[in-house]
Design a protein around this motif. Structure first.
Motif, PDB file in Angstrom:
ATOM      1  N   HIS A 274      37.801  19.125  -8.953  1.00  0.00           N
ATOM      2  CA  HIS A 274      36.505  18.479  -9.162  1.00  0.00           C
ATOM      3  C   HIS A 274      36.778  17.125  -9.814  1.00  0.00           C
ATOM      4  CE1 HIS A 274      33.927  22.060  -8.317  1.00  0.00           C
ATOM      5  NE2 HIS A 274      35.079  22.660  -8.564  1.00  0.00           N
TER       6      HIS A 274
ATOM      7  N   VAL B  26      29.185  23.751  -7.913  1.00  0.00           N
ATOM      8  CA  VAL B  26      29.495  25.052  -8.509  1.00  0.00           C
ATOM      9  C   VAL B  26      29.191  26.167  -7.516  1.00  0.00           C
ATOM     10  CG1 VAL B  26      28.949  26.656 -10.371  1.00  0.00           C
ATOM     11  CG2 VAL B  26      29.109  24.203 -10.844  1.00  0.00           C
ATOM     12  N   ARG B  27      28.001  26.133  -6.951  1.00  0.00           N
ATOM     13  CA  ARG B  27      27.636  27.178  -6.003  1.00  0.00           C
ATOM     14  C   ARG B  27      28.501  27.137  -4.753  1.00  0.00           C
ATOM     15  NH1 ARG B  27      21.739  28.403  -3.094  1.00  0.00           N
ATOM     16  NH2 ARG B  27      22.526  30.074  -1.748  1.00  0.00           N
TER      17      ARG B  27
ATOM     18  N   GLU C 290      41.666  23.999  -5.990  1.00  0.00           N
ATOM     19  CA  GLU C 290      40.297  23.537  -6.225  1.00  0.00           C
ATOM     20  C   GLU C 290      40.320  22.373  -7.212  1.00  0.00           C
ATOM     21  OE1 GLU C 290      36.071  25.164  -8.151  1.00  0.00           O
ATOM     22  OE2 GLU C 290      37.841  26.468  -8.068  1.00  0.00           O
TER      23      GLU C 290
ATOM     24  N   ALA D 272      35.767  28.949  -3.394  1.00  0.00           N
ATOM     25  CA  ALA D 272      37.112  29.084  -3.947  1.00  0.00           C
ATOM     26  C   ALA D 272      37.304  30.449  -4.594  1.00  0.00           C
ATOM     27  CB  ALA D 272      37.382  27.974  -4.961  1.00  0.00           C
ATOM     28  N   ASN D 273      36.313  30.888  -5.351  1.00  0.00           N
ATOM     29  CA  ASN D 273      36.417  32.199  -6.001  1.00  0.00           C
ATOM     30  C   ASN D 273      36.465  33.333  -4.987  1.00  0.00           C
ATOM     31  OD1 ASN D 273      36.434  31.085  -8.563  1.00  0.00           O
ATOM     32  ND2 ASN D 273      34.239  31.339  -8.892  1.00  0.00           N
TER      33      ASN D 273
ATOM     34  N   THR E 132      31.519  24.760  -3.719  1.00  0.00           N
ATOM     35  CA  THR E 132      32.975  24.638  -3.784  1.00  0.00           C
ATOM     36  C   THR E 132      33.593  25.723  -4.659  1.00  0.00           C
ATOM     37  OG1 THR E 132      32.958  22.266  -3.316  1.00  0.00           O
ATOM     38  CG2 THR E 132      34.868  23.119  -4.505  1.00  0.00           C
ATOM     39  N   THR E 133      33.096  25.880  -5.875  1.00  0.00           N
ATOM     40  CA  THR E 133      33.645  26.917  -6.747  1.00  0.00           C
ATOM     41  C   THR E 133      33.344  28.310  -6.203  1.00  0.00           C
ATOM     42  OG1 THR E 133      33.496  25.488  -8.696  1.00  0.00           O
ATOM     43  CG2 THR E 133      33.623  27.861  -9.089  1.00  0.00           C
ATOM     44  N   GLY E 134      32.149  28.484  -5.645  1.00  0.00           N
ATOM     45  CA  GLY E 134      31.803  29.786  -5.085  1.00  0.00           C
ATOM     46  C   GLY E 134      32.730  30.193  -3.965  1.00  0.00           C
TER      47      GLY E 134
ATOM     48  N   ARG F  30      39.953  33.351  -3.479  1.00  0.00           N
ATOM     49  CA  ARG F  30      40.933  33.897  -4.419  1.00  0.00           C
ATOM     50  C   ARG F  30      40.825  35.414  -4.492  1.00  0.00           C
ATOM     51  NH1 ARG F  30      38.902  29.559  -7.830  1.00  0.00           N
ATOM     52  NH2 ARG F  30      40.322  27.764  -7.685  1.00  0.00           N
TER      53      ARG F  30
END
Length: 304
Positions: free
Chosen positions: A256, A235-236, A254, A242-243, A238-240, A246
């Protein structure tokens, strides 16, 4: 190696079918099960003067004569203190089986070097590939950088922070895309004790983090992580990232994946383990669609 062993135990019936000797190491076992007909290998090419500054080129064996194919330069993980390109034969076979040229590059490790020397090695390797890859059937205008774990960090820094390629007279715009698998992109304060000395803990430079180098000029990105990763928080990181991409207007894909962990995610590229996750299909789609620029291109999974 114990994680690799746990992965392979779930495939014990398959291993017995192939008559694998129990004394073999898990990585060597996976490579022993990897078909060798998909690629033509050119080994031990020096991109620098240090013994660790070498790479291997795997060209698709069945590419049409005279054609140029997309190129993926892959950097492996190992907390910047272990790893060797020979262990990742299965990654090269996977990509070449889909018509993609793969370059596996070694780089200097701790304690021989610390940050940012391995990024400088990566830049030298990229410069070598950009200059020479057409001789091996690769298209230097379709160049992707990819990595797993610490290697995904290296790939992200080369694609996002222009300092390293600038040292070799290039810029990140040479990349058609960034592919990161379970990468650490935002990890201050460092909790991994093996990584701490690599980044001068507790005085880790803020600008050592890929997430702080995102800009609108970043290449289209494919970021993949396990749903559950006890080594690199998905979350921190890969998602961080990616966000952040974007928000800068950069195209990002992205994913998971379930049924994988930090190690088995890259393992799912290997022929015996592809049922774990569609990692190879997802990477192939991204590369053959030119980083998503041509989304109509469909990828049909190849037979093992």
């Amino acid at each position: 190696m114990t994680v690799w062993l746990k992965i392979l135990l779930s495939f014990s019936a398959l291993l017995m079918l192939f008559g694998v000797i129990a004394a073999c190491s898990p990585v060597r076992t996976i490579n022993a099960l990897t078909p060798g007909s998909a690629y033509v290998k050119t080994a031990d090419l020096a991109y620098g003067s240090d013994p660790r500054q070498k790479l291997d080129i795997y060209a698709p064996a069945h590419a049409p004569s005279g054609s140029s194919v997309p190129v993926v330069v892959f950097f492996y993980g190992g907390t910047w203190n272990s790893g060797q390109r020979a262990d990742y034969l299965f990654v090269a076979e996977a990509l070449t089986s889909r018509g993609i040229l793969c370059v596996l590059a070694d780089y200097r490790l701790y304690p021989q070097v610390r940050y940012p020397a391995f990024l400088q090695d990566g830049a030298l390797a990229i410069a070598y590939v950009k200059k020479e890859i057409s001789r091996y059937g690769g298209d230097p205008s379709r160049l992707f950088v990819m990595g797993h774990s610490a290697g995904a960090y290296n790939a992200a820094m080369l694609a996002l922070d222009p300092r390293w390629l600038a040292e070799v007279g290039m810029q990140p715009s040479i990349f058609r895309g960034l592919i990161g698998l379970a990468g650490p992109y935002d990890f201050i304060p460092i909790t991994n004790v093996d990584a701490r000395p690599v980044f001068f803990y507790p005085d880790t430079p803020r600008d050592s983090q890929p997430i702080h180098h995102v800009s609108a000029s970043a290449p289209p990105s494919l970021l993949i992580a396990p749903l559950e990763d006890t080594l690199v928080n998905p979350v921190r990181n890969t998602t961080g990232l990616a966000n952040k991409l974007r928000a800068a207007g950069v195209p990002v894909q992205e994913f998971h994946f379930d049924h994988t962990n930090h190690v088995s995610l890259i393992g799912s590229m290997a022929w015996p383990l592809r049922a774990l996750a569609p990692t190879l299909d997802t990477v192939t789609q991204f590369v053959l669609s030119d980083g998503g620029r041509n989304p109509a291109i469909a990828v049909t999974p190849a037979a093992p």
